[in-house]
Design a protein around this motif. Structure first.
Motif, PDB file in Angstrom:
ATOM      1  N   PRO A  40      72.344   2.763  -5.549  1.00 39.81           N
ATOM      2  CA  PRO A  40      72.019   1.951  -6.362  1.00 39.81           C
ATOM      3  C   PRO A  40      73.242   1.946  -7.491  1.00 39.81           C
ATOM      4  O   PRO A  40      73.330   2.951  -8.253  1.00 39.81           O
ATOM      5  N   VAL A  41      73.487   0.561  -7.898  1.00 41.49           N
ATOM      6  CA  VAL A  41      74.602   0.629  -9.255  1.00 41.49           C
ATOM      7  C   VAL A  41      73.876  -0.476  -9.795  1.00 41.49           C
ATOM      8  O   VAL A  41      73.839  -1.691  -9.402  1.00 41.49           O
ATOM      9  N   LEU A  42      74.164  -0.545 -11.328  1.00 38.87           N
ATOM     10  CA  LEU A  42      73.597  -1.882 -12.226  1.00 38.87           C
ATOM     11  C   LEU A  42      74.971  -2.367 -12.309  1.00 38.87           C
ATOM     12  O   LEU A  42      75.999  -1.813 -12.788  1.00 38.87           O
ATOM     13  N   LYS A  43      74.934  -3.546 -12.185  1.00 41.72           N
ATOM     14  CA  LYS A  43      76.101  -4.596 -12.367  1.00 41.72           C
ATOM     15  C   LYS A  43      75.709  -5.717 -13.116  1.00 41.72           C
ATOM     16  O   LYS A  43      74.607  -6.264 -13.303  1.00 41.72           O
ATOM     17  N   LEU A  44      76.626  -6.016 -14.185  1.00 41.03           N
ATOM     18  CA  LEU A  44      76.450  -7.216 -14.947  1.00 41.03           C
ATOM     19  C   LEU A  44      76.636  -8.704 -14.232  1.00 41.03           C
ATOM     20  O   LEU A  44      77.734  -8.900 -13.775  1.00 41.03           O
ATOM     21  N   THR A  45      75.697  -9.460 -14.147  1.00 38.90           N
ATOM     22  CA  THR A  45      75.704 -10.542 -13.503  1.00 38.90           C
ATOM     23  C   THR A  45      75.328 -11.677 -14.410  1.00 38.90           C
ATOM     24  O   THR A  45      74.686 -11.567 -15.629  1.00 38.90           O
ATOM     25  N   ASP A 105      72.814 -15.231 -14.568  1.00 41.36           N
ATOM     26  CA  ASP A 105      71.875 -15.973 -14.035  1.00 41.36           C
ATOM     27  C   ASP A 105      72.184 -17.651 -13.998  1.00 41.36           C
ATOM     28  O   ASP A 105      73.496 -18.010 -14.309  1.00 41.36           O
ATOM     29  N   GLU A 106      71.252 -18.398 -13.497  1.00 46.77           N
ATOM     30  CA  GLU A 106      71.647 -19.906 -13.090  1.00 46.77           C
ATOM     31  C   GLU A 106      71.966 -20.426 -14.513  1.00 46.77           C
ATOM     32  O   GLU A 106      72.621 -21.543 -14.456  1.00 46.77           O
ATOM     33  N   GLU A 107      71.545 -20.050 -15.612  1.00 45.18           N
ATOM     34  CA  GLU A 107      71.913 -20.637 -16.732  1.00 45.18           C
ATOM     35  C   GLU A 107      73.056 -20.179 -17.489  1.00 45.18           C
ATOM     36  O   GLU A 107      73.389 -20.449 -18.461  1.00 45.18           O
ATOM     37  N   GLY A 108      73.546 -19.227 -16.826  1.00 45.47           N
ATOM     38  CA  GLY A 108      74.926 -18.734 -17.543  1.00 45.47           C
ATOM     39  C   GLY A 108      74.718 -17.303 -18.362  1.00 45.47           C
ATOM     40  O   GLY A 108      75.520 -16.895 -19.053  1.00 45.47           O
ATOM     41  N   ASN A 109      73.443 -16.925 -18.166  1.00 46.28           N
ATOM     42  CA  ASN A 109      73.140 -15.930 -19.267  1.00 46.28           C
ATOM     43  C   ASN A 109      73.431 -14.518 -18.605  1.00 46.28           C
ATOM     44  O   ASN A 109      73.012 -14.301 -17.428  1.00 46.28           O
ATOM     45  N   ALA A 110      74.052 -13.575 -19.278  1.00 43.86           N
ATOM     46  CA  ALA A 110      74.439 -12.251 -18.826  1.00 43.86           C
ATOM     47  C   ALA A 110      72.988 -11.370 -18.636  1.00 43.86           C
ATOM     48  O   ALA A 110      72.234 -11.543 -19.431  1.00 43.86           O
ATOM     49  N   LYS A 111      72.963 -10.831 -17.391  1.00 44.47           N
ATOM     50  CA  LYS A 111      71.883  -9.812 -17.194  1.00 44.47           C
ATOM     51  C   LYS A 111      72.468  -8.640 -16.109  1.00 44.47           C
ATOM     52  O   LYS A 111      73.241  -8.729 -15.346  1.00 44.47           O
ATOM     53  N   LEU A 112      71.512  -7.480 -16.535  1.00 44.23           N
ATOM     54  CA  LEU A 112      71.809  -6.397 -15.537  1.00 44.23           C
ATOM     55  C   LEU A 112      71.014  -6.465 -14.218  1.00 44.23           C
ATOM     56  O   LEU A 112      69.876  -6.623 -14.284  1.00 44.23           O
ATOM     57  N   GLN A 113      71.677  -6.025 -13.181  1.00 43.76           N
ATOM     58  CA  GLN A 113      70.946  -6.347 -12.000  1.00 43.76           C
ATOM     59  C   GLN A 113      71.478  -5.087 -10.863  1.00 43.76           C
ATOM     60  O   GLN A 113      72.506  -4.820 -11.013  1.00 43.76           O
TER      61      GLN A 113
END
Length: 501
Positions: free
Chosen positions: A447-452, A454-462
Protein backbone atom coordinates in the motif's frame (compact mmCIF):
# COMPACT_ATOMS: atom_id res chain seq x y z
CA UNK A 1 7.61 -41.34 -8.24
CA UNK A 2 9.99 -39.66 -10.63
CA UNK A 3 9.31 -38.93 -14.26
CA UNK A 4 9.27 -42.13 -16.34
CA UNK A 5 10.98 -43.10 -19.60
CA UNK A 6 10.36 -46.43 -21.33
CA UNK A 7 12.72 -48.60 -23.34
CA UNK A 8 11.64 -50.65 -26.32
CA UNK A 9 13.16 -53.38 -28.48
CA UNK A 10 12.62 -54.35 -32.12
CA UNK A 11 10.27 -57.39 -32.08
CA UNK A 12 11.82 -58.71 -35.30
CA UNK A 13 15.07 -59.27 -33.44
CA UNK A 14 13.29 -61.32 -30.76
CA UNK A 15 11.76 -63.54 -33.44
CA UNK A 16 15.18 -64.01 -34.95
CA UNK A 17 16.77 -64.97 -31.63
CA UNK A 18 14.16 -67.58 -30.69
CA UNK A 19 14.31 -69.14 -34.16
CA UNK A 20 10.99 -68.05 -35.64
CA UNK A 21 10.99 -68.11 -39.42
CA UNK A 22 11.35 -64.88 -41.24
CA UNK A 23 13.63 -62.93 -43.53
CA UNK A 24 17.12 -62.49 -42.10
CA UNK A 25 18.16 -59.51 -44.07
CA UNK A 26 20.48 -56.59 -43.43
CA UNK A 27 17.44 -54.59 -42.42
CA UNK A 28 16.89 -56.92 -39.46
CA UNK A 29 20.38 -56.37 -38.16
CA UNK A 30 19.98 -52.66 -38.62
CA UNK A 31 16.81 -52.80 -36.55
CA UNK A 32 18.85 -54.19 -33.67
CA UNK A 33 21.12 -51.22 -33.39
CA UNK A 34 19.72 -50.18 -30.04
CA UNK A 35 16.84 -49.52 -27.73
CA UNK A 36 15.41 -46.07 -28.16
CA UNK A 37 13.64 -43.79 -25.74
CA UNK A 38 9.94 -43.41 -26.40
CA UNK A 39 7.79 -40.25 -26.00
CA UNK A 40 9.13 -38.93 -29.29
CA UNK A 41 12.71 -38.50 -28.08
CA UNK A 42 15.63 -39.45 -30.30
CA UNK A 43 18.17 -40.45 -27.67
CA UNK A 44 19.68 -43.98 -27.91
CA UNK A 45 20.05 -45.60 -24.51
CA UNK A 46 21.63 -48.91 -25.60
CA UNK A 47 24.55 -49.25 -27.96
CA UNK A 48 24.63 -52.03 -30.53
CA UNK A 49 25.85 -55.35 -29.17
CA UNK A 50 26.47 -58.78 -30.58
CA UNK A 51 23.07 -60.03 -29.57
CA UNK A 52 23.12 -62.73 -32.19
CA UNK A 53 25.81 -64.41 -30.06
CA UNK A 54 23.80 -64.12 -26.87
CA UNK A 55 25.79 -61.23 -25.41
CA UNK A 56 24.11 -59.31 -22.57
CA UNK A 57 22.24 -56.12 -23.27
CA UNK A 58 24.17 -53.07 -22.12
CA UNK A 59 22.43 -50.35 -20.11
CA UNK A 60 24.26 -47.06 -20.62
CA UNK A 61 23.92 -43.74 -18.82
CA UNK A 62 21.51 -41.79 -21.07
CA UNK A 63 21.48 -38.14 -22.05
CA UNK A 64 18.18 -36.71 -20.87
CA UNK A 65 18.68 -33.00 -21.50
CA UNK A 66 20.84 -30.77 -23.71
CA UNK A 67 22.81 -29.52 -20.70
CA UNK A 68 23.29 -32.92 -19.06
CA UNK A 69 26.89 -34.12 -18.92
CA UNK A 70 26.73 -36.46 -15.94
CA UNK A 71 24.08 -38.37 -14.02
CA UNK A 72 23.65 -39.85 -10.56
CA UNK A 73 22.22 -43.28 -9.79
CA UNK A 74 19.73 -42.43 -7.07
CA UNK A 75 18.35 -45.93 -6.51
CA UNK A 76 18.14 -49.30 -8.19
CA UNK A 77 14.56 -50.52 -8.11
CA UNK A 78 15.50 -54.04 -9.25
CA UNK A 79 18.06 -56.44 -7.79
CA UNK A 80 20.52 -58.67 -9.60
CA UNK A 81 18.82 -61.87 -10.73
CA UNK A 82 15.36 -60.34 -10.49
CA UNK A 83 13.04 -60.76 -13.44
CA UNK A 84 12.23 -57.61 -15.38
CA UNK A 85 8.82 -57.39 -17.01
CA UNK A 86 7.51 -54.83 -19.40
CA UNK A 87 6.75 -51.59 -17.56
CA UNK A 88 8.94 -52.38 -14.55
CA UNK A 89 11.15 -49.56 -13.27
CA UNK A 90 14.85 -50.39 -13.33
CA UNK A 91 16.44 -47.44 -11.55
CA UNK A 92 16.11 -43.74 -10.78
CA UNK A 93 18.59 -41.37 -12.44
CA UNK A 94 19.16 -37.80 -11.25
CA UNK A 95 19.83 -35.47 -14.15
CA UNK A 96 20.79 -31.82 -14.01
CA UNK A 97 17.09 -30.94 -13.79
CA UNK A 98 15.04 -33.75 -12.28
CA UNK A 99 14.95 -37.41 -11.22
CA UNK A 100 13.94 -39.73 -14.08
CA UNK A 101 12.87 -43.35 -13.71
CA UNK A 102 14.23 -45.79 -16.27
CA UNK A 103 11.52 -48.32 -17.26
CA UNK A 104 11.73 -51.51 -19.31
CA UNK A 105 9.12 -52.54 -21.88
CA UNK A 106 10.33 -56.13 -22.46
CA UNK A 107 11.02 -59.17 -20.34
CA UNK A 108 14.44 -60.26 -19.16
CA UNK A 109 16.66 -60.63 -16.10
CA UNK A 110 18.78 -57.90 -14.53
CA UNK A 111 22.07 -59.80 -14.56
CA UNK A 112 24.59 -57.22 -13.37
CA UNK A 113 24.48 -53.84 -11.65
CA UNK A 114 27.75 -52.25 -12.75
CA UNK A 115 27.25 -48.89 -11.04
CA UNK A 116 25.85 -49.10 -7.54
CA UNK A 117 23.11 -46.80 -6.30
CA UNK A 118 24.35 -43.59 -4.74
CA UNK A 119 27.13 -43.26 -7.32
CA UNK A 120 27.52 -39.71 -8.56
CA UNK A 121 28.91 -37.94 -11.62
CA UNK A 122 28.56 -40.89 -13.99
CA UNK A 123 29.58 -39.75 -17.46
CA UNK A 124 27.15 -40.13 -20.35
CA UNK A 125 27.53 -43.41 -22.20
CA UNK A 126 29.05 -45.21 -19.21
CA UNK A 127 27.92 -48.78 -18.62
CA UNK A 128 25.61 -48.98 -15.60
CA UNK A 129 24.02 -52.43 -15.93
CA UNK A 130 23.50 -55.60 -17.96
CA UNK A 131 20.32 -57.52 -18.89
CA UNK A 132 20.11 -61.07 -20.25
CA UNK A 133 17.30 -63.03 -21.83
CA UNK A 134 15.13 -65.23 -19.67
CA UNK A 135 16.60 -68.70 -19.20
CA UNK A 136 20.22 -67.56 -19.54
CA UNK A 137 22.76 -67.96 -16.73
CA UNK A 138 22.73 -64.47 -15.26
CA UNK A 139 25.12 -65.34 -12.42
CA UNK A 140 28.09 -65.84 -14.73
CA UNK A 141 27.50 -62.93 -17.06
CA UNK A 142 30.70 -61.13 -18.03
CA UNK A 143 31.16 -57.42 -18.45
CA UNK A 144 31.93 -56.73 -22.14
CA UNK A 145 35.62 -56.12 -22.70
CA UNK A 146 35.14 -53.20 -25.05
CA UNK A 147 33.02 -51.30 -22.51
CA UNK A 148 34.42 -51.50 -19.03
CA UNK A 149 32.86 -50.00 -15.94
CA UNK A 150 33.10 -46.22 -15.68
CA UNK A 151 36.19 -44.95 -13.94
CA UNK A 152 35.58 -44.37 -10.25
CA UNK A 153 34.56 -40.84 -9.50
CA UNK A 154 37.32 -39.28 -7.56
CA UNK A 155 36.23 -37.68 -4.37
CA UNK A 156 37.04 -34.01 -3.98
CA UNK A 157 40.68 -34.12 -3.05
CA UNK A 158 41.71 -32.27 0.01
CA UNK A 159 42.99 -28.89 -1.02
CA UNK A 160 46.59 -28.32 -0.09
CA UNK A 161 48.48 -25.08 -0.19
CA UNK A 162 50.72 -24.83 -3.22
CA UNK A 163 54.44 -25.07 -2.50
CA UNK A 164 55.93 -21.66 -2.06
CA UNK A 165 59.39 -20.55 -3.12
CA UNK A 166 62.19 -20.93 -0.62
CA UNK A 167 62.72 -17.60 1.07
CA UNK A 168 65.15 -16.70 3.74
CA UNK A 169 63.51 -15.89 7.04
CA UNK A 170 65.46 -13.86 9.57
CA UNK A 171 66.20 -15.75 12.77
CA UNK A 172 63.82 -14.52 15.44
CA UNK A 173 64.54 -14.21 19.12
CA UNK A 174 63.39 -17.23 21.02
CA UNK A 175 60.80 -16.49 23.64
CA UNK A 176 62.22 -16.89 27.14
CA UNK A 177 60.09 -19.30 29.22
CA UNK A 178 58.39 -17.63 32.15
CA UNK A 179 58.02 -14.20 30.53
CA UNK A 180 54.65 -12.78 29.49
CA UNK A 181 53.89 -12.28 25.83
CA UNK A 182 51.52 -9.60 24.57
CA UNK A 183 49.92 -8.44 21.39
CA UNK A 184 51.34 -4.99 20.64
CA UNK A 185 49.79 -2.09 18.84
CA UNK A 186 52.10 -0.56 16.17
CA UNK A 187 52.61 2.63 18.19
CA UNK A 188 53.43 0.68 21.35
CA UNK A 189 55.95 -1.48 19.48
CA UNK A 190 57.78 1.59 18.15
CA UNK A 191 57.95 3.18 21.58
CA UNK A 192 59.24 0.01 23.28
CA UNK A 193 61.93 -0.54 20.62
CA UNK A 194 63.03 3.09 20.79
CA UNK A 195 63.50 3.00 24.58
CA UNK A 196 64.77 -0.62 24.76
CA UNK A 197 61.83 -1.75 26.87
CA UNK A 198 59.94 -5.04 27.06
CA UNK A 199 56.16 -5.29 27.24
CA UNK A 200 56.49 -7.95 29.94
CA UNK A 201 57.66 -5.16 32.29
CA UNK A 202 54.24 -3.54 32.16
CA UNK A 203 50.52 -4.35 32.05
CA UNK A 204 48.35 -4.54 28.94
CA UNK A 205 45.09 -2.62 29.35
CA UNK A 206 43.77 -2.67 25.78
CA UNK A 207 40.87 -4.78 24.48
CA UNK A 208 41.60 -8.51 24.14
CA UNK A 209 44.92 -8.07 25.93
CA UNK A 210 46.47 -5.59 23.49
CA UNK A 211 49.45 -3.61 24.79
CA UNK A 212 48.53 -0.05 23.79
CA UNK A 213 50.46 3.15 23.23
CA UNK A 214 49.37 4.44 26.66
CA UNK A 215 50.76 1.29 28.32
CA UNK A 216 54.10 1.86 26.55
CA UNK A 217 54.25 5.52 27.64
CA UNK A 218 53.71 4.50 31.26
CA UNK A 219 56.73 2.19 31.00
CA UNK A 220 58.82 5.06 29.61
CA UNK A 221 57.82 7.25 32.55
CA UNK A 222 58.74 4.51 35.05
CA UNK A 223 62.10 4.04 33.34
CA UNK A 224 62.82 7.78 33.50
CA UNK A 225 62.02 7.68 37.21
CA UNK A 226 64.54 4.87 37.62
CA UNK A 227 61.98 2.28 38.66
CA UNK A 228 62.58 0.00 35.64
CA UNK A 229 66.04 -1.11 34.50
CA UNK A 230 66.89 -0.99 30.80
CA UNK A 231 65.94 -4.18 29.04
CA UNK A 232 68.86 -5.91 27.34
CA UNK A 233 68.53 -8.67 24.82
CA UNK A 234 69.53 -12.05 26.17
CA UNK A 235 72.06 -13.84 23.99
CA UNK A 236 70.69 -17.01 22.49
CA UNK A 237 72.41 -19.93 20.76
CA UNK A 238 72.76 -19.57 17.03
CA UNK A 239 69.75 -21.11 15.37
CA UNK A 240 70.33 -23.64 12.64
CA UNK A 241 68.60 -22.41 9.48
CA UNK A 242 65.88 -24.80 8.43
CA UNK A 243 63.64 -24.89 5.41
CA UNK A 244 60.36 -23.11 6.10
CA UNK A 245 57.37 -25.41 6.36
CA UNK A 246 54.47 -24.94 3.92
CA UNK A 247 52.37 -23.44 6.68
CA UNK A 248 54.94 -20.71 7.39
CA UNK A 249 53.91 -18.31 4.69
CA UNK A 250 55.21 -15.24 6.51
CA UNK A 251 57.11 -14.59 9.67
CA UNK A 252 54.77 -14.15 12.61
CA UNK A 253 54.68 -11.12 14.88
CA UNK A 254 57.06 -10.80 17.83
CA UNK A 255 54.15 -11.42 20.16
CA UNK A 256 51.41 -13.89 19.19
CA UNK A 257 47.79 -12.90 18.90
CA UNK A 258 45.32 -14.11 21.51
CA UNK A 259 43.78 -17.52 20.86
CA UNK A 260 41.00 -16.85 18.33
CA UNK A 261 39.37 -19.06 15.66
CA UNK A 262 41.48 -19.29 12.46
CA UNK A 263 40.26 -17.33 9.47
CA UNK A 264 40.50 -18.01 5.77
CA UNK A 265 43.39 -16.71 3.69
CA UNK A 266 42.85 -15.47 0.13
CA UNK A 267 44.07 -18.10 -2.31
CA UNK A 268 44.43 -20.73 0.38
CA UNK A 269 41.97 -23.38 1.63
CA UNK A 270 40.12 -22.71 4.83
CA UNK A 271 41.61 -24.08 8.01
CA UNK A 272 40.40 -27.52 9.04
CA UNK A 273 37.44 -27.35 11.38
CA UNK A 274 36.18 -23.96 10.17
CA UNK A 275 33.70 -25.26 7.59
CA UNK A 276 31.39 -28.16 6.78
CA UNK A 277 31.48 -29.76 3.33
CA UNK A 278 28.06 -29.56 1.62
CA UNK A 279 27.54 -32.05 -1.22
CA UNK A 280 26.30 -30.32 -4.38
CA UNK A 281 23.62 -31.95 -6.51
CA UNK A 282 23.80 -31.96 -10.30
CA UNK A 283 21.08 -29.31 -10.36
CA UNK A 284 23.12 -27.02 -8.10
CA UNK A 285 26.21 -27.49 -10.27
CA UNK A 286 24.34 -26.65 -13.47
CA UNK A 287 22.68 -23.60 -11.87
CA UNK A 288 26.05 -22.33 -10.64
CA UNK A 289 27.63 -22.87 -14.04
CA UNK A 290 24.83 -21.18 -16.00
CA UNK A 291 24.57 -18.21 -13.63
CA UNK A 292 28.32 -17.64 -13.84
CA UNK A 293 28.26 -17.86 -17.64
CA UNK A 294 25.28 -15.49 -17.81
CA UNK A 295 26.77 -12.78 -15.61
CA UNK A 296 30.19 -13.02 -17.28
CA UNK A 297 29.08 -13.19 -20.93
CA UNK A 298 25.70 -11.42 -21.15
CA UNK A 299 25.66 -7.59 -20.88
CA UNK A 300 22.80 -7.05 -18.41
CA UNK A 301 20.76 -3.85 -18.48
CA UNK A 302 18.02 -3.04 -15.97
CA UNK A 303 14.79 -1.05 -16.07
CA UNK A 304 12.26 -0.65 -13.24
CA UNK A 305 8.61 0.40 -13.13
CA UNK A 306 5.83 0.60 -10.52
CA UNK A 307 2.44 -0.83 -11.48
CA UNK A 308 -0.91 -0.13 -9.82
CA UNK A 309 -2.67 -3.41 -8.98
CA UNK A 310 -6.01 -1.86 -7.97
CA UNK A 311 -7.90 -3.16 -11.01
CA UNK A 312 -6.24 -6.60 -10.86
CA UNK A 313 -7.13 -7.05 -7.18
CA UNK A 314 -10.73 -6.08 -7.89
CA UNK A 315 -11.03 -8.61 -10.74
CA UNK A 316 -9.41 -11.23 -8.54
CA UNK A 317 -11.99 -10.64 -5.80
CA UNK A 318 -14.80 -11.01 -8.33
CA UNK A 319 -13.33 -14.32 -9.51
CA UNK A 320 -13.11 -15.61 -5.94
CA UNK A 321 -16.87 -15.09 -5.61
CA UNK A 322 -17.29 -17.50 -8.52
CA UNK A 323 -14.93 -19.96 -6.81
CA UNK A 324 -12.13 -19.25 -9.30
CA UNK A 325 -8.82 -18.99 -7.48
CA UNK A 326 -6.03 -17.17 -9.28
CA UNK A 327 -2.98 -15.31 -8.00
CA UNK A 328 -1.52 -11.92 -8.87
CA UNK A 329 1.40 -13.77 -10.44
CA UNK A 330 -1.00 -15.39 -12.92
CA UNK A 331 -2.08 -11.93 -14.11
CA UNK A 332 1.60 -10.93 -14.39
CA UNK A 333 2.34 -13.98 -16.56
CA UNK A 334 -0.62 -13.18 -18.79
CA UNK A 335 0.33 -9.49 -19.05
CA UNK A 336 3.91 -10.38 -20.00
CA UNK A 337 2.72 -12.82 -22.66
CA UNK A 338 0.25 -10.31 -24.16
CA UNK A 339 2.97 -7.62 -24.20
CA UNK A 340 5.39 -10.00 -25.95
CA UNK A 341 2.73 -10.65 -28.58
CA UNK A 342 2.34 -6.89 -29.07
CA UNK A 343 6.14 -6.37 -29.18
CA UNK A 344 7.71 -9.38 -30.91
CA UNK A 345 11.09 -7.61 -31.01
CA UNK A 346 11.47 -8.47 -27.31
CA UNK A 347 10.52 -12.12 -27.86
CA UNK A 348 14.02 -12.98 -29.06
CA UNK A 349 17.09 -14.97 -28.07
CA UNK A 350 20.83 -14.80 -28.68
CA UNK A 351 22.40 -17.97 -30.07
CA UNK A 352 26.02 -16.80 -29.99
CA UNK A 353 26.05 -15.37 -33.50
CA UNK A 354 23.07 -13.05 -33.57
CA UNK A 355 19.47 -12.45 -32.45
CA UNK A 356 16.74 -14.94 -33.30
CA UNK A 357 13.07 -13.94 -33.21
CA UNK A 358 11.01 -16.73 -31.67
CA UNK A 359 7.69 -17.85 -33.18
CA UNK A 360 6.29 -18.98 -29.81
CA UNK A 361 5.57 -17.21 -26.53
CA UNK A 362 6.55 -19.60 -23.75
CA UNK A 363 6.95 -18.10 -20.28
CA UNK A 364 9.44 -19.70 -17.89
CA UNK A 365 8.32 -19.33 -14.27
CA UNK A 366 10.98 -19.62 -11.56
CA UNK A 367 10.09 -22.16 -8.85
CA UNK A 368 12.21 -22.61 -5.72
CA UNK A 369 12.86 -26.24 -4.74
CA UNK A 370 15.07 -27.97 -2.19
CA UNK A 371 17.54 -28.83 -4.93
CA UNK A 372 17.65 -25.40 -6.55
CA UNK A 373 15.72 -23.03 -8.78
CA UNK A 374 13.81 -24.64 -11.65
CA UNK A 375 11.93 -22.88 -14.46
CA UNK A 376 8.94 -24.87 -15.75
CA UNK A 377 7.38 -23.40 -18.86
CA UNK A 378 3.86 -22.11 -19.50
CA UNK A 379 3.63 -22.79 -23.21
CA UNK A 380 1.70 -20.51 -25.55
CA UNK A 381 0.83 -18.32 -22.57
CA UNK A 382 -0.66 -15.53 -24.70
CA UNK A 383 -3.42 -17.87 -25.92
CA UNK A 384 -4.31 -19.17 -22.45
CA UNK A 385 -6.84 -17.68 -20.07
CA UNK A 386 -6.02 -16.60 -16.51
CA UNK A 387 -7.56 -19.70 -14.94
CA UNK A 388 -5.76 -22.01 -17.38
CA UNK A 389 -2.46 -20.30 -16.55
CA UNK A 390 -3.18 -20.65 -12.83
CA UNK A 391 -3.86 -24.38 -13.20
CA UNK A 392 -0.68 -24.87 -15.24
CA UNK A 393 1.48 -23.01 -12.72
CA UNK A 394 0.12 -25.05 -9.81
CA UNK A 395 0.62 -28.38 -11.59
CA UNK A 396 4.11 -27.59 -12.86
CA UNK A 397 5.24 -26.11 -9.53
CA UNK A 398 4.20 -29.30 -7.72
CA UNK A 399 6.00 -31.47 -10.27
CA UNK A 400 9.11 -29.32 -9.94
CA UNK A 401 9.19 -29.68 -6.15
CA UNK A 402 8.56 -33.43 -6.42
CA UNK A 403 11.29 -33.86 -9.05
CA UNK A 404 8.84 -35.12 -11.68
CA UNK A 405 9.33 -32.54 -14.42
CA UNK A 406 9.81 -33.97 -17.89
CA UNK A 407 12.53 -32.40 -20.10
CA UNK A 408 9.99 -30.78 -22.42
CA UNK A 409 8.41 -29.08 -19.40
CA UNK A 410 11.50 -27.07 -18.46
CA UNK A 411 13.65 -26.84 -21.60
CA UNK A 412 13.27 -23.81 -23.84
CA UNK A 413 11.14 -20.78 -23.07
CA UNK A 414 11.33 -17.30 -24.54
CA UNK A 415 10.89 -15.07 -21.45
CA UNK A 416 11.33 -15.67 -17.71
CA UNK A 417 9.51 -14.34 -14.64
CA UNK A 418 10.85 -14.58 -11.08
CA UNK A 419 8.51 -13.48 -8.27
CA UNK A 420 9.78 -13.01 -4.70
CA UNK A 421 6.78 -10.99 -3.55
CA UNK A 422 5.48 -13.86 -1.43
CA UNK A 423 8.71 -13.64 0.59
CA UNK A 424 8.20 -9.95 1.41
CA UNK A 425 10.79 -8.62 -1.07
CA UNK A 426 9.97 -5.14 -2.40
CA UNK A 427 12.21 -5.30 -5.48
CA UNK A 428 15.28 -7.10 -6.81
CA UNK A 429 17.19 -7.83 -10.02
CA UNK A 430 17.36 -11.29 -11.59
CA UNK A 431 19.98 -12.98 -13.75
CA UNK A 432 19.08 -13.68 -17.38
CA UNK A 433 18.62 -17.32 -18.33
CA UNK A 434 20.47 -17.74 -21.66
CA UNK A 435 19.70 -17.99 -24.51
CA UNK A 436 16.66 -15.96 -23.43
CA UNK A 437 17.06 -12.20 -23.66
CA UNK A 438 14.94 -11.00 -20.72
CA UNK A 439 13.78 -11.89 -17.23
CA UNK A 440 11.23 -9.95 -15.15
CA UNK A 441 11.82 -9.69 -11.39
CA UNK A 442 8.62 -9.08 -9.42
CA UNK A 443 8.40 -7.80 -5.84
CA UNK A 444 5.50 -7.73 -3.40
CA UNK A 445 2.51 -5.43 -3.79
CA UNK A 446 2.36 -2.84 -1.03
CA UNK A 447 0.00 0.00 0.00
CA UNK A 448 1.24 3.46 -0.95
CA UNK A 449 -0.41 6.86 -0.39
CA UNK A 450 -0.56 8.90 -3.57
CA UNK A 451 -1.79 12.42 -4.20
CA UNK A 452 -4.67 12.40 -6.70
CA UNK A 453 -7.44 14.71 -7.84
CA UNK A 454 -11.16 14.10 -7.56
CA UNK A 455 -13.75 14.95 -10.20
CA UNK A 456 -13.85 18.57 -9.05
CA UNK A 457 -10.08 18.94 -9.27
CA UNK A 458 -9.46 18.90 -5.54
CA UNK A 459 -6.29 17.21 -4.32
CA UNK A 460 -6.66 14.26 -1.99
CA UNK A 461 -4.61 11.39 -0.65
CA UNK A 462 -5.60 7.95 -1.86
CA UNK A 463 -4.16 4.54 -1.03
CA UNK A 464 -2.90 2.52 -3.98
CA UNK A 465 -1.53 -1.03 -4.18
CA UNK A 466 1.72 -0.81 -6.09
CA UNK A 467 4.08 -3.50 -7.28
CA UNK A 468 7.66 -2.96 -8.48
CA UNK A 469 8.95 -4.92 -11.47
CA UNK A 470 12.54 -4.86 -12.75
CA UNK A 471 13.42 -6.25 -16.16
CA UNK A 472 16.93 -7.53 -16.85
CA UNK A 473 17.58 -7.50 -20.59
CA UNK A 474 20.40 -8.57 -22.88
CA UNK A 475 21.68 -5.32 -24.36
CA UNK A 476 22.85 -7.12 -27.49
CA UNK A 477 19.27 -7.73 -28.60
CA UNK A 478 17.04 -5.58 -26.34
CA UNK A 479 18.45 -2.09 -25.89
CA UNK A 480 17.38 0.41 -23.23
CA UNK A 481 14.83 2.15 -25.45
CA UNK A 482 13.11 -1.12 -26.39
CA UNK A 483 13.12 -2.31 -22.77
CA UNK A 484 11.55 0.98 -21.68
CA UNK A 485 8.75 0.69 -24.23
CA UNK A 486 8.14 -2.92 -23.21
CA UNK A 487 7.75 -1.99 -19.53
CA UNK A 488 5.44 0.88 -20.47
CA UNK A 489 3.18 -1.49 -22.44
CA UNK A 490 3.38 -4.15 -19.71
CA UNK A 491 2.33 -1.59 -17.10
CA UNK A 492 -0.64 -0.49 -19.23
CA UNK A 493 -1.76 -4.09 -19.77
CA UNK A 494 -1.44 -5.06 -16.12
CA UNK A 495 -3.26 -1.97 -14.84
CA UNK A 496 -6.12 -2.59 -17.30
CA UNK A 497 -6.99 -6.31 -17.05
CA UNK A 498 -9.60 -5.93 -19.81
CA UNK A 499 -6.67 -5.79 -22.24
CA UNK A 500 -5.69 -9.31 -21.21
CA UNK A 501 -8.89 -10.86 -22.49
Amino acid sequence: MAASWRLGCDPRLLRYLVGFPGRRSAGLVKGALGWSVSRGANWRWFHSTQWLRGDPIRILMPSLSPTMEEGNIVKWLKKEGEAVSAGDALCEIETDKAVVTLDASDDGILAKIVVEEGSKNIRLGSLIGLIVEEGEDWKHVEIPKDVGPPPPVSKPSELRPSPEPQISIPVKKEHIPGTLRFRLSPAARNILEKHSLDASQGTATGPRGIFTKEDALKLVQLKQMGKIPESRPTPTPAATPTAPSPLQATAGPSYPRPVIPPVSTPGQPNAVGTFTEIPASNIRRVIAKRLTESKSTVPHAYATADCDLGAVLKVRQDLVKDDIKVSVNDFIIKAAAVTLKQMPDVNVSWDGEGPKQLPFIDISVAVATDKGLLTPIIKDAAAKGIQEIADSVKALSKKARDGKLLPEEYQGGSFSISNLGMFGIDEFTAVINPPQACILAVGRFRPVLKLTEDEEGNAKLQQRQLITVTMSSDSRVVDDELATRFLKSFKANLENPIRLA
